[in-house]
Design a protein around this motif. Structure first.
Motif, PDB file in Angstrom:
ATOM      1  N   PHE A   1      43.035  34.947  40.361  1.00 13.36           N
ATOM      2  CA  PHE A   1      43.604  35.605  40.413  1.00 13.36           C
ATOM      3  C   PHE A   1      44.096  36.859  39.427  1.00 13.36           C
ATOM      4  O   PHE A   1      44.874  36.593  38.604  1.00 13.36           O
ATOM      5  CB  PHE A   1      44.832  35.300  41.145  1.00 13.36           C
ATOM      6  CG  PHE A   1      45.457  36.327  41.604  1.00 13.36           C
ATOM      7  CD1 PHE A   1      46.029  37.335  42.604  1.00 13.36           C
ATOM      8  CD2 PHE A   1      47.136  37.137  40.662  1.00 13.36           C
ATOM      9  CE1 PHE A   1      46.326  38.443  43.412  1.00 13.36           C
ATOM     10  CE2 PHE A   1      47.857  38.023  41.410  1.00 13.36           C
ATOM     11  CZ  PHE A   1      48.059  38.165  42.825  1.00 13.36           C
ATOM     12  N   ASP A   2      43.957  38.187  39.570  1.00 14.06           N
ATOM     13  CA  ASP A   2      44.537  38.967  38.694  1.00 14.06           C
ATOM     14  C   ASP A   2      46.390  39.292  38.402  1.00 14.06           C
ATOM     15  O   ASP A   2      46.921  40.089  38.668  1.00 14.06           O
ATOM     16  CB  ASP A   2      43.771  40.508  38.292  1.00 14.06           C
ATOM     17  CG  ASP A   2      44.637  41.272  37.561  1.00 14.06           C
ATOM     18  OD1 ASP A   2      45.126  41.305  36.227  1.00 14.06           O
ATOM     19  OD2 ASP A   2      43.973  42.234  36.641  1.00 14.06           O
ATOM     20  N   MET A   3      47.032  38.444  37.130  1.00 14.18           N
ATOM     21  CA  MET A   3      48.576  39.003  37.600  1.00 14.18           C
ATOM     22  C   MET A   3      49.241  40.552  37.287  1.00 14.18           C
ATOM     23  O   MET A   3      49.888  40.240  37.222  1.00 14.18           O
ATOM     24  CB  MET A   3      49.008  37.668  37.063  1.00 14.18           C
ATOM     25  CG  MET A   3      50.673  37.216  36.979  1.00 14.18           C
ATOM     26  SD  MET A   3      51.194  37.495  38.289  1.00 14.18           S
ATOM     27  CE  MET A   3      50.832  35.841  39.584  1.00 14.18           C
ATOM     28  N   GLY A   4      47.350  40.791  36.591  1.00 14.87           N
ATOM     29  CA  GLY A   4      48.276  42.404  35.844  1.00 14.87           C
ATOM     30  C   GLY A   4      48.895  43.722  36.984  1.00 14.87           C
ATOM     31  O   GLY A   4      49.155  43.880  37.503  1.00 14.87           O
TER      32      GLY A   4
ATOM     33  N   ALA B   1      44.129  37.535  47.654  1.00  8.56           N
ATOM     34  CA  ALA B   1      43.259  39.184  46.998  1.00  8.56           C
ATOM     35  C   ALA B   1      42.865  38.910  45.855  1.00  8.56           C
ATOM     36  O   ALA B   1      43.591  39.792  44.639  1.00  8.56           O
ATOM     37  CB  ALA B   1      44.820  39.873  46.996  1.00  8.56           C
ATOM     38  N   ILE B   2      41.925  37.873  45.957  1.00 10.88           N
ATOM     39  CA  ILE B   2      40.850  38.147  44.284  1.00 10.88           C
ATOM     40  C   ILE B   2      39.897  38.808  43.926  1.00 10.88           C
ATOM     41  O   ILE B   2      40.356  39.259  42.748  1.00 10.88           O
ATOM     42  CB  ILE B   2      40.214  36.723  44.136  1.00 10.88           C
ATOM     43  CG1 ILE B   2      41.659  35.190  44.511  1.00 10.88           C
ATOM     44  CG2 ILE B   2      39.667  36.299  42.881  1.00 10.88           C
ATOM     45  CD1 ILE B   2      41.297  33.830  44.625  1.00 10.88           C
ATOM     46  N   HIS B   3      39.162  39.096  44.872  1.00  9.41           N
ATOM     47  CA  HIS B   3      38.247  39.677  44.477  1.00  9.41           C
ATOM     48  C   HIS B   3      38.097  40.783  44.685  1.00  9.41           C
ATOM     49  O   HIS B   3      37.707  41.689  46.174  1.00  9.41           O
ATOM     50  CB  HIS B   3      36.969  39.340  45.023  1.00  9.41           C
ATOM     51  CG  HIS B   3      37.101  37.936  43.995  1.00  9.41           C
ATOM     52  ND1 HIS B   3      36.722  37.066  43.582  1.00  9.41           N
ATOM     53  CD2 HIS B   3      36.715  36.312  44.909  1.00  9.41           C
ATOM     54  CE1 HIS B   3      36.278  35.775  43.180  1.00  9.41           C
ATOM     55  NE2 HIS B   3      36.660  35.687  44.413  1.00  9.41           N
ATOM     56  N   LEU B   4      38.702  42.164  44.049  1.00  7.21           N
ATOM     57  CA  LEU B   4      39.303  43.339  44.498  1.00  7.21           C
ATOM     58  C   LEU B   4      38.414  44.737  44.285  1.00  7.21           C
ATOM     59  O   LEU B   4      38.246  44.541  43.127  1.00  7.21           O
ATOM     60  CB  LEU B   4      41.015  43.621  44.647  1.00  7.21           C
ATOM     61  CG  LEU B   4      41.829  42.706  45.522  1.00  7.21           C
ATOM     62  CD1 LEU B   4      43.600  43.074  45.282  1.00  7.21           C
ATOM     63  CD2 LEU B   4      41.759  42.709  46.775  1.00  7.21           C
ATOM     64  N   THR B   5      38.459  45.549  44.633  1.00  8.17           N
ATOM     65  CA  THR B   5      37.322  46.404  44.349  1.00  8.17           C
ATOM     66  C   THR B   5      39.088  47.237  43.951  1.00  8.17           C
ATOM     67  O   THR B   5      40.025  47.129  45.186  1.00  8.17           O
ATOM     68  CB  THR B   5      36.550  47.254  44.901  1.00  8.17           C
ATOM     69  OG1 THR B   5      37.779  47.989  46.396  1.00  8.17           O
ATOM     70  CG2 THR B   5      36.063  46.659  46.302  1.00  8.17           C
ATOM     71  N   GLU B   6      38.630  48.370  43.025  1.00 12.22           N
ATOM     72  CA  GLU B   6      39.293  49.404  42.759  1.00 12.22           C
ATOM     73  C   GLU B   6      39.529  49.988  43.705  1.00 12.22           C
ATOM     74  O   GLU B   6      41.182  50.554  43.829  1.00 12.22           O
ATOM     75  CB  GLU B   6      39.057  51.051  42.327  1.00 12.22           C
ATOM     76  CG  GLU B   6      38.764  50.526  40.471  1.00 12.22           C
ATOM     77  CD  GLU B   6      40.115  49.836  39.790  1.00 12.22           C
ATOM     78  OE1 GLU B   6      40.027  48.562  39.604  1.00 12.22           O
ATOM     79  OE2 GLU B   6      41.115  50.138  39.801  1.00 12.22           O
TER      80      GLU B   6
END
Ligand code: GUN
Ligand code: ZN
Length: 428
Positions: A302-305, A269-274
């Motif tokens: 990965f965005d840990m946000g 789940a790295i390159h996710l759209t909004e």
């Protein structure tokens, strides 16, 4: 008969991504865990537990740190023998290394050999539970659940389904994937500590008809988890777009076929759209962060946000991941977050590797030092090598004391691993 395990203890009362990390944790410099019938009967300061259980057997780990056993939320146990294979990106890596190895798992004897080897390695690295992909072969699933049952381990696993874009000998069909998955689910789900996970590998290797069939199986068994891969590499995403031209995005290929839900685990789940982020958060799904894999195969950061919006588990992704160790995995998660401008606190890293992953798997049975939970524990020597010992020797609090082991530790730091209260490692 009660057993007391003595050492430093660290327990979490709250999610360290939701409250200040040090406030989420409870550290006992001299603590104890009381174990009865394989379960945690009590946890707290050593004096209180010695008074409460004066007759109990004692195992003293002295200065070592007792934590819940690590929970690895996404692995492929059949890739054990091809871990650390050189020089490929995702699709080439699957075709060159992974598929030929996975083809061997129709042989029940080989499947059993690797299942046992993998679980021994996991325990040696302090991992007491995991959620694993198997191969398309039912033998690979039986072998894994059997090997875990012989160790009394709580595991989650399922038959990997693929009916296209894979070699002939690794393809099932929509019907055979449904039938075999259902038979395995009925055989293993809820048997002892086993849980069956419905497992379409990823959209490129499942036809819409197969995704639909597995979505139907999930609807019939909503208490099961479902695991798959999502938006790991950019060329994979472009491939999905060409295979599913009508889909809004990668996540939509799952959603359209009944494979999006709160008990869904979406690896990478790295390159996710909004839209994908919003939708995953809205349905309460879990994203699984696989940092050593994401750097090793060159997938991205990965965005840990996301942890502020949804459940996030931590995983090795053996054997796309380059290590069996959740310590090394925490270190990689720290490094990846640093590259994105955030320093994860040691409390957040330890929580991700234990309760965070357990929450992703929707279980309260493991991943916590909680009364009534399974006594699945790891005991960490915080001075396991000269390099770590000299740094930890300067520490002024538990966080400074544990961080060198997170960053530099490996299986040498694992002094003992307990499964349901039983010591699993032969240690002096
Ligand atoms: N995407 C589909 N299958 C796999 C796999 O086995 N490993 C990784 N890292 N990504 C995948
Ligand atoms: Zn994977």
């Amino acid at each position: 008969m009660t057993t007391l395990i003595l050492g430093q203890t660290l327990a979490f009362d709250a999610d360290p991504f939701a409250v200040p990390p040090t406030e989420a944790a409870r550290h006992e410099r001299r603590g104890a865990i009381a174990i009865d019938g394989g379960r945690i009967a009590a946890a707290g300061p050593v004096d209180a537990l010695l008074a409460a259980y004066p007759q109990a057997d004692r195992i003293d780990h002295n200065e070592a740190l007792i934590l819940p056993g690590f929970v690895d939320a996404h692995v492929h146990y059949p890739q054990t023998a091809i871990i650390a294979s050189w020089g490929k990106r995702l699709i080439d890596w699957l075709e060159t290394y992974t598929f030929p190895e996975e083809a061997r798992f129709g042989d029940a004897e080989y499947a059993a050999e690797i299942a046992n080897c993998y679980l021994d390695l996991a325990l040696a690295h302090g991992t007491t539970s995991m959620c694993s992909f198997c191969t398309i072969h039912p033998e690979s699933v039986d072998a894994f659940f059997t090997a875990a049952a012989s160790r009394n381990m709580a595991i989650w696993a399922g038959k990997t389904c693929m009916d296209r874009n894979a070699p002939e000998n690794l393809r099932d069909t929509p019907d055979s994937a449904y039938d075999a998955s259902r038979a395995l689910l009925e055989r293993w789900h809820g048997r002892g500590r086993a849980a069956y996970v419905i497992t379409p590998r990823f959209s490129p290797t499942s036809s819409p008809a197969q995704l639909e069939a597995l979505g139907a199986l999930w609807a019939e068994h909503p208490d099961c988890l479902m695991q798959t891969h999502l938006s790991e590499q950019t060329d994979e995403i472009a491939w999905v777009r060409s295979l599913f031209p009508e889909a809004r995005d990668y996540l939509d290929t799952y959603e359209k076929h009944g494979l999006l839900g709160a008990r869904g685990l979406y690896g990478h789940a790295i390159h996710l759209t909004e839209r994908e982020r919003d939708r995953l958060a809205e349905v309460g799904a879990a994203a699984i962060h696989c940092p050593t894999s994401n750097t090793f195969i060159g997938s991205g950061l990965f965005d840990m946000g996301l942890a502020a919006r949804m459940r996030v588990g931590l995983a090795t992704d053996t054997g796309g991941g380059s290590n069996f160790s959740m310590l090394r995995t925490m270190a990689a998660a720290y490094e990846v977050a640093q590259l994105r401008g955030t320093a994860l606190h040691p409390a957040q890293l330890l929580w991700l590797a234990t309760e965070g992953s357990a929450r992703a798997l929707q279980t309260e049975e493991v991943g916590r030092l909680a009364i009534g939970g399974a006594a699945d524990l790891v005991v960490l020597d915080l001075a396991s090598t000269p390099a770590i010992a000299q740094r930890a020797g300067q520490a002024e609090d538990i966080w400074e004391s544990v961080f060198p082991t997170i960053m530099m530790g490996d299986d040498r730091a694992v002094a003992q691993t307990y499964v349901a209260g039983q010591a699993m490692l032969r240690r002096p």
